[in-house]
Design an enzyme around this catalytic site. Sequence first.
Site, PDB file in Angstrom:
ATOM      1  N   THR A 228     -24.991  15.561 -59.083  1.00 35.34           N
ATOM      2  CA  THR A 228     -24.560  16.733 -59.760  1.00 35.34           C
ATOM      3  C   THR A 228     -25.266  16.624 -61.050  1.00 35.34           C
ATOM      4  O   THR A 228     -25.525  15.686 -61.608  1.00 35.34           O
ATOM      5  CB  THR A 228     -22.889  16.940 -59.991  1.00 35.34           C
ATOM      6  OG1 THR A 228     -22.698  15.972 -60.807  1.00 35.34           O
ATOM      7  CG2 THR A 228     -22.098  17.092 -58.766  1.00 35.34           C
ATOM      8  N   ASP A 229     -25.603  17.948 -61.520  1.00 33.94           N
ATOM      9  CA  ASP A 229     -25.846  18.086 -62.882  1.00 33.94           C
ATOM     10  C   ASP A 229     -24.484  17.994 -63.526  1.00 33.94           C
ATOM     11  O   ASP A 229     -23.431  17.833 -63.021  1.00 33.94           O
ATOM     12  CB  ASP A 229     -26.429  19.459 -63.189  1.00 33.94           C
ATOM     13  CG  ASP A 229     -26.976  19.595 -64.799  1.00 33.94           C
ATOM     14  OD1 ASP A 229     -27.007  18.728 -65.334  1.00 33.94           O
ATOM     15  OD2 ASP A 229     -27.839  20.416 -64.856  1.00 33.94           O
ATOM     16  N   TRP A 230     -24.583  17.683 -64.835  1.00 40.39           N
ATOM     17  CA  TRP A 230     -23.635  16.823 -65.640  1.00 40.39           C
ATOM     18  C   TRP A 230     -22.423  18.021 -65.926  1.00 40.39           C
ATOM     19  O   TRP A 230     -22.744  19.084 -66.671  1.00 40.39           O
ATOM     20  CB  TRP A 230     -23.870  16.410 -67.099  1.00 40.39           C
ATOM     21  CG  TRP A 230     -24.420  14.820 -66.709  1.00 40.39           C
ATOM     22  CD1 TRP A 230     -23.605  13.967 -67.778  1.00 40.39           C
ATOM     23  CD2 TRP A 230     -25.100  14.147 -65.910  1.00 40.39           C
ATOM     24  NE1 TRP A 230     -24.379  12.675 -67.616  1.00 40.39           N
ATOM     25  CE2 TRP A 230     -25.112  12.711 -66.535  1.00 40.39           C
ATOM     26  CE3 TRP A 230     -25.828  14.400 -64.823  1.00 40.39           C
ATOM     27  CZ2 TRP A 230     -25.683  11.868 -65.609  1.00 40.39           C
ATOM     28  CZ3 TRP A 230     -26.166  13.693 -63.977  1.00 40.39           C
ATOM     29  CH2 TRP A 230     -26.292  12.277 -64.467  1.00 40.39           C
ATOM     30  N   ALA A 232     -21.445  19.722 -63.181  1.00 39.77           N
ATOM     31  CA  ALA A 232     -21.670  20.986 -62.144  1.00 39.77           C
ATOM     32  C   ALA A 232     -20.775  20.931 -61.007  1.00 39.77           C
ATOM     33  O   ALA A 232     -20.813  21.970 -60.171  1.00 39.77           O
ATOM     34  CB  ALA A 232     -23.144  20.831 -61.780  1.00 39.77           C
TER      35      ALA A 232
END
Length: 810
Positions: A228-230, A232
Site C-alpha cells: 500500500t501507499d503509506w 492507503a
Amino acid sequence: MKHGDIIKKMTLEEKCAYLSGKNAWATRSFSDIGVDALYHADGPTGVRKQAGKGDHLGLNESVPATCFPTAATLANSWDVELLERVGEGLGLEAAAEDVNVLLGPGINIKRNPLCGRNFEYYSEDPYLSGKLAAAMIKGIQSNGIAACVKHFAVNSQELRRMSMDAVLDERTLREIYITAFEIAIKEGRPKSIMTSYNMVNGVYANENEHLLKDILKKDIGFEGMVVTDWGASNDHALGVKNGSSLEMPAPGLDSARELLKALKTGKIDESDIDARVDELIEITLSTKNKKKIKDKEKLLKDNNKLAREAAVKSIVLLKNEEKILPLDRTKKIAIIGDFAFTPRYQGAGSSMVNATIVDNVQRLIGNDLNIIGMAHGYTRFDKEDEMLVKEAIELAKQADIVLYFFGLNEASESEGLDRTHLRIPSNQISLMEKLAAVNENIVGIISAGSCIEMPWENNLKAILHGYLFGQAGVGAVFELLTGRYSPSGKLSESIVKKYDDVPNKRYYPSKERTSEYRESIFVGYRYFTTANVPVLYPFGYGLSYTEFRYSDIEVDKDKVSFYIENTGKMAGEETAQLYIGIKNSNIFRAKLELKGFKKVSLNPGEKKRLTVYFDDKSFRFYNVATDAFEVESGEYDIYIGSSCMDIRLQSTLYVEGNMKISPYKKDELPSYFEGKVTDIQDSEYRILLGRDIPDGSWGGELRINDALCQMYYAKSFIARFAYKMLDKKLKKSLEGGVPDLNTLFQFNMPFRAIAKMSNGQVSMEMVHSIVKLVNGHFFKGMGGIISGYFKNRRANKMYKKNFLQREDRE
C-alpha cells in the site's frame, strides 16, 4: 507457494501480524525461521532513508544522498540507457544504506498540469513513461535490491487523494493509465508495486479486484509484492484477498485482528493469507544478498558526476533567437535571480533528498565567462523588494547579456497540494520585464517541475528550461550555456499557452468525492493535435545548437527505417519520434500517438540510418465490446518527427486487424469522434462509461473515508474548530514559502487513516467513534474513543504476549 516450508513454521497469528508494517519503514521479522525485516526508503529522486526515528513525511532528516534530477526532468532526456544508469546509481546507494525496497519510480500520467506531484512523474504519454520506467527499474534492481513502481493506478491529483474516486471508462483506464505500468512491469520486471490512495470506479485501489487480480496479475502477469501507499489501506482483509501483500506504514495489531475476524466470518481464506505471506517472504529473501559497494565516498562522487550528466541531457532549450547561445565568452555577463544563489533543484514531499552537495553559481564561476556581477533581484516570497530590483536593473544596464534565473518557488509544487494556476510568481515576472526594458539580451534559466504559462517569453531572447535538475543541475546549465555540450532535451509534456486550453479544465481536480475523466483518451498532445488547439511548446519539442536532416523513410510490416544527418557545425544528439495514426477509423482515436523513439549522437556531417521496430502496442486499442486489446484493419499513417508537431517524414502502412465488433456508434459519441472533449454532457459521458454516472456529492454526515478537510461542514463545533486550525496552519506555511508537509497530509487524510498510521495507538473502532463525535454525537463519540483506547491497548498487549513471542525486538 515458493516458501511453504517457512510458512508452515509460522502460526496464523504471526502470519496476520506479518502482513502489516512494524514501523514507518520496516516489516516485522522472525529471524529464528529465516524471515528478516524488509526495509523501505523513498527513492524516486534519491535515497531518502531517515537517520533518526522514521516518519513518512520526512520531518526527521534523512541520510546524505545524491539528489538526481526529478522524473519530470529525466523524462526530457528520452534516454533509456541514461535512465538505467541513474537507476543503478540509486540502487547502489540504497544497498549501501541496507535498504531492500526503493520506492520508485513514479509513473502516473500527467492528466492535468495542475497536479502538484507532476514533478515526480515522467510524462503525459504512457509509452514514454513505461519505457523510461522499465530502464530505471532494471538499473535499480541490477545489484539485488527491489524497485517499487507507483502509484497503481489513476492517481492524478493531490487534493483529497485518499478519499476521492477516479471515474473513467475501461478503454481510457487500459490505454492511458495502465499501459505505462504494463510496459514497466513486462520489460523492467520490478519486484514490487505500490497501490495508490484513491478509489478507481468506486473501489479503493488497494482492494480493487479488477485492478489487482484481473489487470495486474492476470493480464500483465505481475508476480511480485504489492504494498500500500503509506496509509492507503481501507479494508485490509479485502486487500489481502485481492492481492495486496503488505499494509504500510504501521497500523498496529488491530489490522492483524481484522484478518483473524475476516477468517472467522469467511470473508477471506487462510490460503489468501498464505499467498500474501509467500510474496512478502520472496521479496525479503531475494533482496537479502544485495551487492554493496565498499567505497561509499567514491560512489557519491561518481553519482554526482552522473547527476550532472543526467541534467545536461535533460535540460530543454526552448528558444534561442539570433543564436545568442552558446554564450560569447568576450561579452560582459550579469547573473540575476535568487535561484542562482539558492537553486530550486527538487520538489517537496516524500521524495525530498538530503543532497550530498548542491551546485550554485558562486561555486562554479571561474574564468570561462566574463561575469561582471551578481544580484538576487527578487525574494522567494511573491513581493517586490525595491532595493533588490534597483540593484538588478543597474547591473543589467552594464552587461551585454543577462542570465536570469527564475521559476516556481518551493510552495508552488508539493506532494499533497495541487497548484491553483500555472503562473510564475509575479515579482519575478515584474523584474524580468524591467530588465528587458534596459537590456534586450536576456537569457532565461527556468526552474520548475512541470508546465507553466509563459505570456512573458517575448522578454527573453533564449530560454533554457531546467525543470528540477537535481544537485548538480547548475553546473549542467553552465555546460550548456558555454557550449561544452549541445542541448538535447525534448519535452515529455506539452507546454500550453494558457490553462484554459487544457481539455479537462472543467473536470479537474474533482467534484467533491468524484473526479470524472470525461476527456477519455484525449490527454496532453493527443487532445491538442486532434482538436487542433495550438500550444506554446509541443510534446517532444527541444532545440539544439546544431541542425538535423531526416530522409529516406522506408516502412514494412515490422519496422520503419530512415536516415538522420547532422548538417550543422557542432556535435549533438537528436531524438527521433515515431507516431502512428489511422485513416477513417470506426472508433474515436487521437490523430497520432507515440509508438517509438530513438536517441542518436552525431558529429558534424555524420549520417546514420535508424530503425524503429513496431511492437504489440503499435496499432492496438482496447475494445470495450470484447474486453480485449485488438487491432483495427486499415491504412495507418506512419510519422517520424522531431516533435509531435514537427513531422519530418511520413508514410503509410496497411495493417490487417482482428476487430470484429465496433464498440462505439458515432452518433452517440459525437464529441469524442471529433476530439472536442472540453464540455462533455452527462448523456454522452453516460454512454461512454456504459453505466450511470456515480453521484459524488457530499452528504450531511461525514464518514470514515471522508477527509479531515471536509470538517468545515461538520456538525460538531470541536471538529469545525479543528478544521479552522488546520486550514490556518496550512495557509501560514504556504505564505511562508515552504509547505508544511505534516499539515498537508493531515488536511487531505481520511478519518480511517488515523488508525492506519498511528502505530497501533488508534483502532478502527476508535475511528468510528471519532466520526460519531464529528457528526455531533459528542458523548457517544467521546465515550467510544476512551473505551476503545483501553480496549485496543489491552488487545495489543494480549496479542504480543500470546502470539508474537518469537518476533524480533528492536
